[in-house]
Scaffold this motif. Sequence first.
Motif, PDB file in Angstrom:
ATOM      1  N   SER A  84       0.822  -1.211   0.000  1.00  0.00           N
ATOM      2  CA  SER A  84       0.000   0.000   0.000  1.00  0.00           C
ATOM      3  C   SER A  84       0.852   1.256   0.000  1.00  0.00           C
ATOM      4  CB  SER A  84      -0.935  -0.012   1.217  1.00  0.00           C
ATOM      5  OG  SER A  84      -1.850  -1.074   1.121  1.00  0.00           O
ATOM      6  N   LEU A  85       2.030   1.184   0.623  1.00  0.00           N
ATOM      7  CA  LEU A  85       2.929   2.339   0.601  1.00  0.00           C
ATOM      8  C   LEU A  85       3.372   2.635  -0.831  1.00  0.00           C
ATOM      9  CD1 LEU A  85       4.563   4.450   2.114  1.00  0.00           C
ATOM     10  CD2 LEU A  85       6.376   2.752   2.405  1.00  0.00           C
ATOM     11  N   GLY A  86       3.762   1.595  -1.563  1.00  0.00           N
ATOM     12  CA  GLY A  86       4.135   1.790  -2.961  1.00  0.00           C
ATOM     13  C   GLY A  86       2.981   2.324  -3.789  1.00  0.00           C
ATOM     14  N   GLN A  87       1.783   1.812  -3.523  1.00  0.00           N
ATOM     15  CA  GLN A  87       0.601   2.258  -4.264  1.00  0.00           C
ATOM     16  C   GLN A  87       0.289   3.716  -3.969  1.00  0.00           C
ATOM     17  OE1 GLN A  87      -3.151   0.351  -3.195  1.00  0.00           O
ATOM     18  NE2 GLN A  87      -3.664   0.191  -5.352  1.00  0.00           N
ATOM     19  N   MET A  88       0.385   4.107  -2.702  1.00  0.00           N
ATOM     20  CA  MET A  88       0.052   5.474  -2.314  1.00  0.00           C
ATOM     21  C   MET A  88       1.056   6.472  -2.883  1.00  0.00           C
ATOM     22  SD  MET A  88      -0.725   6.988   1.498  1.00  0.00           S
ATOM     23  CE  MET A  88       0.945   6.843   2.075  1.00  0.00           C
ATOM     24  N   VAL A  89       2.338   6.107  -2.897  1.00  0.00           N
ATOM     25  CA  VAL A  89       3.362   7.007  -3.426  1.00  0.00           C
ATOM     26  C   VAL A  89       3.256   7.136  -4.944  1.00  0.00           C
ATOM     27  CG1 VAL A  89       5.848   7.295  -3.743  1.00  0.00           C
ATOM     28  CG2 VAL A  89       4.949   6.604  -1.515  1.00  0.00           C
ATOM     29  N   ALA A  90       2.998   6.020  -5.622  1.00  0.00           N
ATOM     30  CA  ALA A  90       3.011   6.022  -7.087  1.00  0.00           C
ATOM     31  C   ALA A  90       1.728   6.564  -7.708  1.00  0.00           C
ATOM     32  CB  ALA A  90       3.265   4.609  -7.607  1.00  0.00           C
ATOM     33  N   SER A  91       0.605   6.494  -6.994  1.00  0.00           N
ATOM     34  CA  SER A  91      -0.679   6.902  -7.579  1.00  0.00           C
ATOM     35  C   SER A  91      -0.677   8.342  -8.095  1.00  0.00           C
ATOM     36  CB  SER A  91      -1.807   6.700  -6.563  1.00  0.00           C
ATOM     37  OG  SER A  91      -2.047   5.332  -6.354  1.00  0.00           O
ATOM     38  N   PRO A  92      -0.259   9.341  -7.294  1.00  0.00           N
ATOM     39  CA  PRO A  92      -0.255  10.703  -7.829  1.00  0.00           C
ATOM     40  C   PRO A  92       0.723  10.903  -8.982  1.00  0.00           C
ATOM     41  CG  PRO A  92       0.798  10.631  -5.675  1.00  0.00           C
ATOM     42  CD  PRO A  92       0.153   9.313  -5.877  1.00  0.00           C
ATOM     43  N   SER A 110       3.305   0.499 -15.660  1.00  0.00           N
ATOM     44  CA  SER A 110       2.816  -0.180 -14.453  1.00  0.00           C
ATOM     45  C   SER A 110       2.698  -1.684 -14.671  1.00  0.00           C
ATOM     46  CB  SER A 110       1.466   0.405 -14.032  1.00  0.00           C
ATOM     47  OG  SER A 110       0.463   0.117 -14.984  1.00  0.00           O
ATOM     48  N   ILE A 111       2.338  -2.098 -15.877  1.00  0.00           N
ATOM     49  CA  ILE A 111       2.251  -3.533 -16.187  1.00  0.00           C
ATOM     50  C   ILE A 111       3.632  -4.174 -16.134  1.00  0.00           C
ATOM     51  CG2 ILE A 111       1.760  -5.204 -18.008  1.00  0.00           C
ATOM     52  CD1 ILE A 111      -0.578  -3.431 -18.851  1.00  0.00           C
ATOM     53  N   PHE A 112       4.626  -3.509 -16.719  1.00  0.00           N
ATOM     54  CA  PHE A 112       5.987  -4.035 -16.684  1.00  0.00           C
ATOM     55  C   PHE A 112       6.509  -4.133 -15.247  1.00  0.00           C
ATOM     56  CE2 PHE A 112       6.483  -2.987 -21.294  1.00  0.00           C
ATOM     57  CZ  PHE A 112       6.992  -4.221 -21.695  1.00  0.00           C
ATOM     58  N   ILE A 113       6.219  -3.122 -14.437  1.00  0.00           N
ATOM     59  CA  ILE A 113       6.644  -3.159 -13.038  1.00  0.00           C
ATOM     60  C   ILE A 113       5.976  -4.324 -12.309  1.00  0.00           C
ATOM     61  CG2 ILE A 113       6.546  -1.924 -10.840  1.00  0.00           C
ATOM     62  CD1 ILE A 113       6.837   0.677 -12.378  1.00  0.00           C
ATOM     63  N   SER A 114       4.705  -4.548 -12.577  1.00  0.00           N
ATOM     64  CA  SER A 114       3.982  -5.649 -11.938  1.00  0.00           C
ATOM     65  C   SER A 114       4.572  -7.002 -12.325  1.00  0.00           C
ATOM     66  CB  SER A 114       2.496  -5.594 -12.308  1.00  0.00           C
ATOM     67  OG  SER A 114       1.888  -4.426 -11.808  1.00  0.00           O
ATOM     68  N   VAL A 115       4.873  -7.168 -13.611  1.00  0.00           N
ATOM     69  CA  VAL A 115       5.457  -8.434 -14.065  1.00  0.00           C
ATOM     70  C   VAL A 115       6.818  -8.661 -13.405  1.00  0.00           C
ATOM     71  CG1 VAL A 115       6.397  -9.654 -16.065  1.00  0.00           C
ATOM     72  CG2 VAL A 115       4.211  -8.442 -16.257  1.00  0.00           C
ATOM     73  N   ALA A 116       7.662  -7.624 -13.398  1.00  0.00           N
ATOM     74  CA  ALA A 116       8.987  -7.754 -12.783  1.00  0.00           C
ATOM     75  C   ALA A 116       8.872  -8.046 -11.288  1.00  0.00           C
ATOM     76  CB  ALA A 116       9.789  -6.468 -13.008  1.00  0.00           C
ATOM     77  N   ALA A 117       7.925  -7.375 -10.618  1.00  0.00           N
ATOM     78  CA  ALA A 117       7.746  -7.579  -9.182  1.00  0.00           C
ATOM     79  C   ALA A 117       7.266  -8.998  -8.875  1.00  0.00           C
ATOM     80  CB  ALA A 117       6.758  -6.558  -8.632  1.00  0.00           C
ATOM     81  N   ASN A 118       6.364  -9.518  -9.698  1.00  0.00           N
ATOM     82  CA  ASN A 118       5.888 -10.887  -9.486  1.00  0.00           C
ATOM     83  C   ASN A 118       6.995 -11.910  -9.711  1.00  0.00           C
ATOM     84  OD1 ASN A 118       2.884 -11.214  -8.848  1.00  0.00           O
ATOM     85  ND2 ASN A 118       2.821  -9.657 -10.452  1.00  0.00           N
ATOM     86  N   ALA A 138       9.872  -6.634  -3.306  1.00  0.00           N
ATOM     87  CA  ALA A 138       8.928  -7.166  -4.290  1.00  0.00           C
ATOM     88  C   ALA A 138       7.509  -6.697  -4.012  1.00  0.00           C
ATOM     89  CB  ALA A 138       8.979  -8.694  -4.296  1.00  0.00           C
ATOM     90  N   ARG A 139       7.111  -6.712  -2.748  1.00  0.00           N
ATOM     91  CA  ARG A 139       5.759  -6.257  -2.394  1.00  0.00           C
ATOM     92  C   ARG A 139       5.595  -4.760  -2.662  1.00  0.00           C
ATOM     93  NH1 ARG A 139       1.342  -8.687  -1.973  1.00  0.00           N
ATOM     94  NH2 ARG A 139       0.648  -7.300  -0.338  1.00  0.00           N
ATOM     95  N   GLY A 140       6.639  -3.974  -2.383  1.00  0.00           N
ATOM     96  CA  GLY A 140       6.561  -2.542  -2.670  1.00  0.00           C
ATOM     97  C   GLY A 140       6.419  -2.268  -4.158  1.00  0.00           C
TER      98      GLY A 140
END
Length: 413
Positions: A84-92, A110-118, A138-140
């Motif tokens: 949630s910290l990563g989501q809150m910082v990146a959203s704006p 954002s899709i590429f970041i999600s794939v790399a994080a997974n 990874a969670r961030g």
Amino acid sequence: MAGLRIEGEQEPLLGDTPGSREWDILETEEHYKSRWRSIRILYLTMFLSSVGFSIVMLSIWPYLQKIDQTADTRFLGWVIASYSLGQMVASPIFGLWSNYRPRKEPLIVSIFISVAANCLYAYVHIPASHNKYYMLVARGLLGIGAASSDEMQVPQGNIDQVAVVAINVLFFVALFIFAVFETIIAPLTMDMYAWTQEQAVLYNGIILAALGVEAVVIFVGVKLLSKKIGERAILLGGLIIVWVGFFILLPWGNQFPRIQWEDLHNNSIPNTTFGEIIIGLWKSPMEDGNERPTGCWIEQAWCLYTPVIHLAQFLTSVVLIGVGYPVCNLMSYTLYSKVLGPKPQGVYMGWLTASGSGARILGPVFISQVYAHWGPRWAFSLVCGIVVLTITLLRVVYRRLIALSVRYGRIQE
């Protein structure tokens, strides 16, 4: 007058009732079909996202224990909060990006970041040390990849700002409560009932699946009930049910949990060659066949003097929380939309999203720290206290949580 007040609460969110309203808009058949096609795609996206999120949430604690035996419940809170910290910082950031550049750019990134994080999350067991920190990263990154890229819009005036702030607080508490629950359910059941990692994932998965079915029924029932008593009363009832659920969860009696005496902190790390690392990429960390000892962790001093939470007690609490949380969540959204009115709500909805993200950051950290140091009695007592304060806030602002049209006399009271 009470009947008219409830009528105001029942006013449609989008102002689509017959009559003369200055914000009514004409919509062509083509636009109507296009809009609903987009809505259905969003439904599917949210469904798939929620399924994946639930699967990961259930397995985080056993997975974290498996990859790094130095990790405890306090670190678990930070791992869960990092999303949630990563989501809150990146959203704006993504929001501003989509304002000045084509919207597909932040979406693709954002899709590429999600794939790399997974991918990172799937192989955090490979490094020889510091595995828990790789999981934290990874969670961030997963939270950054999930950040919204909604376009920011200009806020409208003539809104009751007290009501806006109050609903943000109510929504924060609703998300905080569920973040606490989903964070602690795995370590709690493993401590209290000596479940293995596999049992915790399986049984808690069944419990959360049942809660999902329960939530669907609740959503349907709330829609019908709101026509009779209004959203504010339902929200109040939901908070009371949540309080009862956590109160029941308090440990009582003179039966104590099974103690896990074995030393779990074996910090020796064998030397790993490059070839072994490559071979490890093809192996699951669950294949080693070594089962961790079960029971309440002896390093948690409260295990020696805190009574066990009986299974019937736990299941009753789960059912009540499963009723109260979706009610509070849904009613917060509904009241917020009505308070704002039918005009563009982008910025205000951004605040609500930030409030929810903040709750999902603080909730896991709060419960993991309190639970590890003082145990479930203190943890759930503090949650009960927070819910009592929230109920008090709702009673104070109760008369202000009305639709914008009611506030400005569109429905005479």
